[in-house]
Scaffold this motif. Structure first.
Motif, PDB file in Angstrom:
ATOM      1  N   ASN A  39      69.004 -25.456  15.567  1.00 55.79           N
ATOM      2  CA  ASN A  39      68.259 -24.215  15.346  1.00 55.79           C
ATOM      3  C   ASN A  39      68.959 -23.017  15.973  1.00 55.79           C
ATOM      4  OD1 ASN A  39      66.173 -25.274  13.822  1.00 55.79           O
ATOM      5  ND2 ASN A  39      64.858 -25.633  15.586  1.00 55.79           N
ATOM      6  N   GLU A  42      70.445 -20.348  13.796  1.00 55.00           N
ATOM      7  CA  GLU A  42      69.580 -19.364  13.155  1.00 55.00           C
ATOM      8  C   GLU A  42      69.314 -18.163  14.048  1.00 55.00           C
ATOM      9  OE1 GLU A  42      66.054 -21.371  11.814  1.00 55.00           O
ATOM     10  OE2 GLU A  42      67.105 -22.245  10.109  1.00 55.00           O
ATOM     11  N   GLU A  44      70.267 -14.953  16.084  1.00 55.95           N
ATOM     12  CA  GLU A  44      71.321 -13.934  15.972  1.00 55.95           C
ATOM     13  C   GLU A  44      71.979 -13.604  17.306  1.00 55.95           C
ATOM     14  OE1 GLU A  44      72.446 -12.558  13.129  1.00 55.95           O
ATOM     15  OE2 GLU A  44      71.075 -13.815  11.978  1.00 55.95           O
ATOM     16  N   LEU A 118      72.630 -25.339   9.569  1.00 55.64           N
ATOM     17  CA  LEU A 118      71.490 -24.590   9.038  1.00 55.64           C
ATOM     18  C   LEU A 118      70.644 -25.455   8.106  1.00 55.64           C
ATOM     19  CD1 LEU A 118      73.200 -21.134   8.431  1.00 55.64           C
ATOM     20  CD2 LEU A 118      71.437 -21.666  10.125  1.00 55.64           C
ATOM     21  N   SER A 121      68.544 -27.648  10.364  1.00 53.52           N
ATOM     22  CA  SER A 121      67.430 -26.945  11.013  1.00 53.52           C
ATOM     23  C   SER A 121      66.348 -26.560  10.011  1.00 53.52           C
ATOM     24  CB  SER A 121      67.937 -25.715  11.763  1.00 53.52           C
ATOM     25  OG  SER A 121      68.427 -24.744  10.867  1.00 53.52           O
ATOM     26  N   GLN A 122      66.701 -26.386   8.729  1.00 47.74           N
ATOM     27  CA  GLN A 122      65.719 -26.026   7.707  1.00 47.74           C
ATOM     28  C   GLN A 122      65.072 -27.249   7.053  1.00 47.74           C
ATOM     29  OE1 GLN A 122      68.213 -23.662   5.180  1.00 47.74           O
ATOM     30  NE2 GLN A 122      68.309 -21.976   6.650  1.00 47.74           N
TER      31      GLN A 122
END
Length: 147
Positions: A39, A42, A44, A118, A121-122
Motif C-alpha cells: 500500500n 499508493e 504520494e 499497486l 494493494s488494490q
C-alpha cells in the motif's frame, strides 16, 4: 599442545554461541502483511516508514518473481519442434508429473514492480492466506499467458 587445542575448542564454542544467539528464522508473510507494505506505493509522500514499506514490498516481489517461470512479453513465442513433439507424444504425462516446464505468467516488459505492487494493494482484502497465494492470485488474474 593440549592447552592450544583446548583454547581453540573454547573459541569455537564461544563463537558458535555468539552466532547462534543472533540467528532467527523468518516467518512466512501472510497476505494482509504484503498488502499492507505494498500500500506504500499508493502514498504520494516520502517518509522513512513509507520508503521502508516500499523497499520490503519490492524485495518480496522481486524474490517471488525470480523463483517463478516468467516470460517478459504479452504472449508466449511459438512452440519449438521439441516442445510440440513432447506434447504430442507424452500427452498428459508431462502435466501429470509436472515436468512440462510451462511458463507460469507472461508479464509485459513495460510492467514494473511498482505496477504489480499497486495491483496487489488494490486486490480484494487478503484473509489469513499466505502472501505467495495472494501473489499467485494477482498474477493469474492479470498476467495469464496467451497461448
Amino acid at each position: 599442545m593440549l592447552k592450544n587445542i583446548l583454547v581453540q575448542i573454547l573459541w569455537v564454542v564461544v563463537l558458535a554461541g555468539f552466532i547462534s544467539g543472533q540467528a532467527q528464522a523468518i516467518e512466512k508473510l501472510n497476505g494482509a502483511d504484503i498488502q499492507a507494505v505494498c500500500n506504500a506505493f499508493e502514498i504520494e509522500q516520502d517518509s522513512p516508514t513509507v520508503n521502508n514499506d516500499r523497499a520490503l514490498c519490492a524485495m518480496y516481489l522481486k524474490g517471488f518473481l525470480a523463483g517463478e517461470e516468467l516470460y517478459r512479453a504479452d504472449q508466449l513465442p511459438a512452440a519449438t519442434f521439441r516442445q510440440k513433439a513432447l506434447h504430442s507424444r507424452a500427452g498428459g504425462l508431462l502435466e501429470k508429473y509436472q515436468i512440462s516446464g510451462d511458463i507460469s505468467y507472461c508479464i509485459p516488459k513495460d510492467i514494473t514492480i511498482e505496477d504489480i505492487a499497486l495491483l496487489i494493494s488494490q486486490h480484494k482484502p487478503a484473509t489469513d492466506k499466505l502472501a505467495e497465494n495472494l501473489l499467485k492470485d494477482v498474477l493469474q488474474q492479470h498476467f495469464q499467458c496467451i497461448k
